[in-house]
Every structure is written in structure tokens, then in C-alpha cells.
Design a protein around this motif. Structure first.
Motif, PDB file in Angstrom:
ATOM      1  N   SER A 107       0.833  -1.204   0.000  1.00 22.77           N
ATOM      2  CA  SER A 107       0.000   0.000   0.000  1.00 22.77           C
ATOM      3  C   SER A 107       0.866   1.251   0.000  1.00 22.77           C
ATOM      4  O   SER A 107       0.493   2.280  -0.559  1.00 22.77           O
ATOM      5  CB  SER A 107      -0.946   0.008   1.202  1.00 22.77           C
ATOM      6  OG  SER A 107      -0.238   0.234   2.414  1.00 22.77           O
ATOM      7  N   ARG A 108       2.053   1.158   0.622  1.00 22.49           N
ATOM      8  CA  ARG A 108       2.994   2.292   0.651  1.00 22.49           C
ATOM      9  C   ARG A 108       3.905   2.311  -0.579  1.00 22.49           C
ATOM     10  O   ARG A 108       4.681   3.239  -0.753  1.00 22.49           O
ATOM     11  CB  ARG A 108       3.879   2.231   1.899  1.00 22.49           C
ATOM     12  CG  ARG A 108       3.143   2.283   3.219  1.00 22.49           C
ATOM     13  CD  ARG A 108       4.130   2.504   4.377  1.00 22.49           C
ATOM     14  NE  ARG A 108       5.256   1.584   4.356  1.00 22.49           N
ATOM     15  CZ  ARG A 108       5.271   0.391   4.960  1.00 22.49           C
ATOM     16  NH1 ARG A 108       4.190  -0.020   5.612  1.00 22.49           N
ATOM     17  NH2 ARG A 108       6.335  -0.379   4.911  1.00 22.49           N
ATOM     18  N   LYS A 109       3.833   1.238  -1.383  1.00 19.87           N
ATOM     19  CA  LYS A 109       4.728   1.059  -2.534  1.00 19.87           C
ATOM     20  C   LYS A 109       6.192   1.069  -2.078  1.00 19.87           C
ATOM     21  O   LYS A 109       7.075   1.615  -2.758  1.00 19.87           O
ATOM     22  CB  LYS A 109       4.474   2.136  -3.598  1.00 19.87           C
ATOM     23  CG  LYS A 109       3.019   2.222  -4.036  1.00 19.87           C
ATOM     24  CD  LYS A 109       2.783   3.409  -4.929  1.00 19.87           C
ATOM     25  CE  LYS A 109       1.308   3.716  -5.079  1.00 19.87           C
ATOM     26  NZ  LYS A 109       0.641   4.099  -3.833  1.00 19.87           N
ATOM     27  N   ASP A 110       6.428   0.482  -0.911  1.00 20.41           N
ATOM     28  CA  ASP A 110       7.765   0.426  -0.311  1.00 20.41           C
ATOM     29  C   ASP A 110       8.477  -0.810  -0.842  1.00 20.41           C
ATOM     30  O   ASP A 110       8.393  -1.907  -0.265  1.00 20.41           O
ATOM     31  CB  ASP A 110       7.629   0.381   1.215  1.00 20.41           C
ATOM     32  CG  ASP A 110       8.976   0.482   1.929  1.00 20.41           C
ATOM     33  OD1 ASP A 110      10.009   0.217   1.294  1.00 20.41           O
ATOM     34  OD2 ASP A 110       8.978   0.800   3.129  1.00 20.41           O
ATOM     35  N   LEU A 111       9.212  -0.663  -1.941  1.00 20.48           N
ATOM     36  CA  LEU A 111       9.826  -1.810  -2.608  1.00 20.48           C
ATOM     37  C   LEU A 111      10.902  -2.464  -1.737  1.00 20.48           C
ATOM     38  O   LEU A 111      11.088  -3.691  -1.795  1.00 20.48           O
ATOM     39  CB  LEU A 111      10.426  -1.371  -3.944  1.00 20.48           C
ATOM     40  CG  LEU A 111       9.450  -0.737  -4.950  1.00 20.48           C
ATOM     41  CD1 LEU A 111      10.149  -0.488  -6.279  1.00 20.48           C
ATOM     42  CD2 LEU A 111       8.213  -1.610  -5.158  1.00 20.48           C
ATOM     43  N   THR A 112      11.583  -1.674  -0.914  1.00 20.25           N
ATOM     44  CA  THR A 112      12.602  -2.245  -0.027  1.00 20.25           C
ATOM     45  C   THR A 112      11.972  -3.180   1.001  1.00 20.25           C
ATOM     46  O   THR A 112      12.468  -4.291   1.244  1.00 20.25           O
ATOM     47  CB  THR A 112      13.368  -1.114   0.697  1.00 20.25           C
ATOM     48  OG1 THR A 112      13.992  -0.275  -0.278  1.00 20.25           O
ATOM     49  CG2 THR A 112      14.430  -1.687   1.625  1.00 20.25           C
ATOM     50  N   ALA A 113      10.870  -2.740   1.594  1.00 15.25           N
ATOM     51  CA  ALA A 113      10.173  -3.574   2.582  1.00 15.25           C
ATOM     52  C   ALA A 113       9.599  -4.824   1.928  1.00 15.25           C
ATOM     53  O   ALA A 113       9.642  -5.917   2.503  1.00 15.25           O
ATOM     54  CB  ALA A 113       9.069  -2.767   3.259  1.00 15.25           C
ATOM     55  N   ILE A 114       9.055  -4.683   0.720  1.00 15.89           N
ATOM     56  CA  ILE A 114       8.515  -5.844  -0.005  1.00 15.89           C
ATOM     57  C   ILE A 114       9.626  -6.862  -0.243  1.00 15.89           C
ATOM     58  O   ILE A 114       9.439  -8.070  -0.073  1.00 15.89           O
ATOM     59  CB  ILE A 114       7.880  -5.405  -1.344  1.00 15.89           C
ATOM     60  CG1 ILE A 114       6.671  -4.512  -1.094  1.00 15.89           C
ATOM     61  CG2 ILE A 114       7.455  -6.636  -2.158  1.00 15.89           C
ATOM     62  CD1 ILE A 114       6.149  -3.828  -2.364  1.00 15.89           C
TER      63      ILE A 114
END
Length: 501
Positions: A355-362
Motif C-alpha cells: 500500500s505504501r509502494k515500499d519496494l525495499t520492505a517488499i
């Protein structure tokens, strides 16, 4: 709530004569005598300027939990719900300063839209221009969008009479706006049609405001965009009629069908194929033929060949039935007194990251989950353990090392070798390659991989979450929200059944 009771009036219900009926349904609110004060009879609050501090408090610091929709512009303009100190719920649309650098220009545009007051609109009640902030404030509609009721329903689909009511009410809204000098509406689609606390359909006022000072933003999906907009990049009154035609297609089919495809079906007389099968035959073929004909005229290539909003009202009026049945009954919903609880579905860590588009967290989450969701997707016999199989697994292993070490181009190459052999299918490999493509700025390829993951494992939340991120990167914001909700719904079902996410 401060929302006007917009269901059909008692006089309209009692009046059966055709001419009087037309006058009742198509009556206008009195025009403004000046300024931006609302007509008191509507019950809509006066148009006013809001402080950023008040809107920040109302939306809990613009919490992601309060996001109710996203527009589809290249610089996404989020819409939040919020609750004022007096208990009233509002909808707040947040623009970037880049879209409207001149606060005076933004304020003038907002005041122009704020003069409109009509029972078929979710009316604009204010704006905010504090510093770099650019926000619009409108009446809050608690019963979701037409898109949700048509495409994502759980309890019941929209019955035929209600679909005709939606078409008529929105045509009335467009005709009213035209009569008040606001014939341009930006990106009219099923997400712009909202349902108030009585279940009555209303047209969002946000589409009456340009998305930016140049007004060039229109639709994120070229398949549904008016052809003249593709030529000159400008919205015209006729463009709005074209978009209304796409809404008629949505109402007829219960699906989002590209206009060209629908017109081909109409030309070959395959009208029945257009009709939503969920109606189970409970509709009038004569009425459907009229609606198909209206849609066909709205979707004409040449703008001059399309009907006017006034024509639409006149054609749809005779199709209105069930006038004594309230809209909320037709929709199968209870009348809302307050806003729905928030959030409706709590997101998992992966859902939150997407939802945050946080690619690092993904990336971190996909590394940690490894291949646990692939269990059971492949069962190989001893005979299938060939050299080719060993080479294929070795390619995947190299891809995993590269993925872990953030060498995403190498990971794409190795995972592609694994996928191209085709002996094994792995939703996790598709999800990992999807993320790699996102990190290499290839959102189209990322979306294809996420869709492939869904094909392999149809109920896998991760596949929907990855589609959500890819769609967001492609500036298809509302579709991204839909995929996020689909993934959250699947996770909720898994939790209830005791399965792992």
C-alpha cells in the motif's frame, strides 16, 4: 452528516402524470443570488475556506486508514474521509502544489464549483489553500462507488431498475452542471458515481474541478478515453458524453468493457452478450435495447454525433420504474447514520508495504517468506529429475542468491531461465521477478509477472498485492486500490480458515 436527503421526493412518488413527473424529477435548485453561500433549502453547508490544521485533525493526520479512493492522475490525488469536530463526515481531496502552484487560481476554480448545489451531486463545501497545501472538501458519501457495487459486490448485484435510476440521476447531474456553465467533467467513470446514506446515486463534484491548472489529466486507461482527447489532450462537453456512454456499458454488462469491443457486439446484434448474466434475465429487453442505443450514440467517434445531456435525461426518464422503492432497498443496504468503521480490513505487513509502494520492505518480506507458498504447486516423480531439471533448479538458485543480494538484473535473467523451461511452475518466482522488474523500472513486465503468479495460484494474496504495486507504478491508481482490497480480502479468508498468509 450534513448530507441532503436526496431520495425521490414524496411529491414525485405521488405524481404519475408524465408531464408533471418530468417537471418534478428534473426541477432545479434555486440559483445563487451571489457569493458562494449555499441555498439553505438544500441542507448543504455553506461553501467555506477550511484551515489545514482542521483537515489534518479530521483525517487523523491524513492516515492511510482514512483513504477512501485514489484518482488516476499521474501525480495521484488522494481522497480521504474525515470527521469534523461537530461530528460531520467529509471527503477531502489532496492535490500537490505542483498541480496548482498559484493559490489564487486554485481558490477561484474551487469557488466556481462550490456555487453548484444539486441533489444529484456530492456537493463541494469548501477548500484549503494554506501554504503549499491544496485541498477540496465535499459531502461524504458512505455507501461506496458504482464500481464497487457493480464489479465487487458480495451480497447482491444491482437490480435492473436501480441501474436505470443510476443512469438517469447521473444524466440529470450532468445536465444541471451544463445549465450552470460547468459542462466539462474530468474522467467520468464508475468510481465517480457515489451512493449517499439513502443509497441514492450522486456524481462526485471532484470531477468538475480540473486536476491541475493546465487541465490535461483525464483517464489512466486509454481504452476508455474519448478519441478526441487522444488527439488534442483536451476535455470537451462531448468528451463527457462519451464517458457517460462507458458508464452505460458498465451498467448493462456489470463489467468494464472497452467501448470498441462493445460497439462491435452492438453492430453484430449481440446485445444479449452485453447484458450482465447476474441479472438472471430479470430485465426488460425493450428497455435494454433503448439503453444500448443510447450508449452507442454516446460512443460515436465524431463528437458532433453524440447526444446532449438534455437528450439523455429525456430518453432515460420514461424508463424509470419502482419510484416508490427507496434506493437503499434496491441496493440491499441499510441506511447509514455514520461512516463505516476504519479500517474495514487490516493489512498484513506485506499488504502494508504494498500500500505504501515500499519496494525495499517488499523485498525483505519476500526474502523471509522464501518458497513456503509454493508448497503443493508441483509434485514431481523420480523419473522427472533429469539433467534439465537440475539445470533449471540451479538457475532458480542463482536467481535466489542474486535476489537476496539485490542484484535484480541478474535475478531477472536467472528466474527467466527457470520459467522458460516450464517443467515447474512457481508463483513465488513470478512474484520475485515482478519485484525485480519494478526495481528496474519495468512496471509493465512486473504486472505481467504478478498476473502469471495469480494464474498459477488464484487465491494467493501476494499475487494481488504485487499487481497493486505495478498498477500504481503505471498510474492506474484506482485499479491498484482494487487489487490491494482483493489481496486483503483473501488474507482475511485465510485467517478465518486458519491457513497461513
Amino acid at each position: 452528516m450534513g448530507c441532503w436527503q436526496s431520495s425521490l421526493s414524496a411529491e414525485t412518488h405521488q405524481e404519475k402524470d408524465g408531464k408533471h413527473h418530468n417537471q418534478q424529477l428534473h426541477s432545479r435548485n434555486p440559483p445563487f443570488s451571489g457569493g458562494v453561500e449555499a441555498v439553505p433549502a438544500t441542507g448543504v453547508p455553506p461553501f467555506s475556506k477550511f484551515s489545514f490544521v482542521d483537515l489534518k485533525a479530521a483525517t487523523k493526520n491524513f492516515s492511510s486508514e482514512f483513504i477512501v479512493s485514489e484518482s488516476g492522475e499521474k501525480a495521484p490525488n488522494l481522497v480521504y474521509k474525515g470527521q469534523l469536530n461537530d461530528g460531520r463526515w467529509i471527503a477531502v481531496k489532496k492535490f500537490s502544489k505542483v498541480a496548482w502552484p498559484d493559490p489564487k487560481q486554485f481558490a477561484e476554480e474551487a469557488k466556481g464549483v462550490g456555487k453548484l448545489r444539486f441533489r444529484r451531486l456530492a456537493n463541494l463545501i469548501g477548500y484549503c489553500c494554506d501554504g503549499d497545501e491544496r485541498l477540496l472538501v465535499a459531502e461524504y458519501m458512505p455507501n461506496d462507488t458504482l464500481a464497487m457495487h457493480l464489479f465487487h459486490w458480495e451480497n447482491q448485484t444491482i437490480e435492473w431498475a436501480m441501474r436505470l435510476r443510476v443512469a438517469f440521476y447521473i444524466a440529470e447531474a450532468l445536465d444541471y452542471c451544463r445549465s450552470e456553465g460547468h459542462s466539462l467533467y474530468h474522467d467520468l467513470n464508475a468510481y465517480r458515481v457515489l451512493f449517499d446514506k439513502d443509497g441514492d446515486p450522486r456524481l462526485s463534484c471532484f470531477g468538475l474541478m480540473r486536476n491541475s491548472r493546465d487541465g490535461k489529466s483525464y483517464s489512466t486507461n486509454l481504452a476508455y478515453t474519448p478519441p478526441e482527447y487522444l488527439r488534442n489532450g483536451r476535455v470537451t462537453p462531448e468528451s463527457v458524453i462519451f464517458s457517460f456512454g462507458t458508464i452505460l456499458l458498465d451498467l448493462l454488462s456489470g463489467k468494464h468493457i472497452p467501448p470498441n469491443h462493445a460497439l462491435d457486439m452492438i453492430r453484430t446484434k449481440n446485445i444479449l452478450l452485453l447484458i450482465d448474466s447476474h441479472l438472471e434475465g430479470k430485465f426488460s429487453m425493450d428497455e435494454a435495447t433503448i439503453v444500448v442505443d443510447i450508449a452507442s450514440k454516446c460512443l460515436q467517434y465524431e463528437p458532433k454525433d453524440r447526444p446532449t445531456a438534455k437528450d439523455l435525461v429525456a430518453t432515460l426518464l420514461p424508463l424509470q420504474t419502482g419510484l416508490d422503492v427507496p434506493s437503499h432497498v434496491m441496493l440491499g443496504i441499510s441506511k447509514n447514520v455514520d461512516a463505516p468503521p476504519t479500517p474495514q480490513r487490516p493489512l498484513s505487513p506485506l499488504g502494508e508495504a504494498c500500500s505504501r509502494k515500499d519496494l525495499t520492505a517488499i523485498h525483505q518480506i519476500l526474502v523471509m517468506t522464501h518458497y513456503r507458498d509454493d508448497e503443493g504447486t508441483n509434485e514431481l516423480s523420480f523419473q522427472e529429475w533429469t539433467q534439465q531439471m537440475r539445470d533449471m533448479l540451479e538457475a532458480r538458485k542463482r536467481g535466489d542468491f542474486a535476489f537476496r543480494d539485490k542484484d535484480f538484473k541478474t535475478a531477472i535473467d536467472c528466474y527467466s531461465q527457470f520459467i522458460d523451461v516450464g517443467t515447474m511452475v512457481s508463483p513465488t518466482v513470478f512474484a520475485r521477478r515482478s519485484l525485480c522488474n519494478l526495481l528496474c523500472d519495468q512496471p509493465d513486465a512486473a504486472l505481467r509477472d504478478a498476473m502469471q503468479a495469480q494464474c498459477v495460484y488464484p487465491d494467493w494474496p501476494t499475487a494481488f498485492y504485487m499487481q497493486s504495486v505495478a498498477l500504481a507504478k503505471l498510474d492506474m491508481q484506482q485499479d491498484a486500490v482494487d487489487m490491494l482490497n482483493e489481496g486483503a480480502g483473501l488474507e482475511e479468508k485465510r485467517q478465518k480458515s486458519g491457513r497461513r498468509s
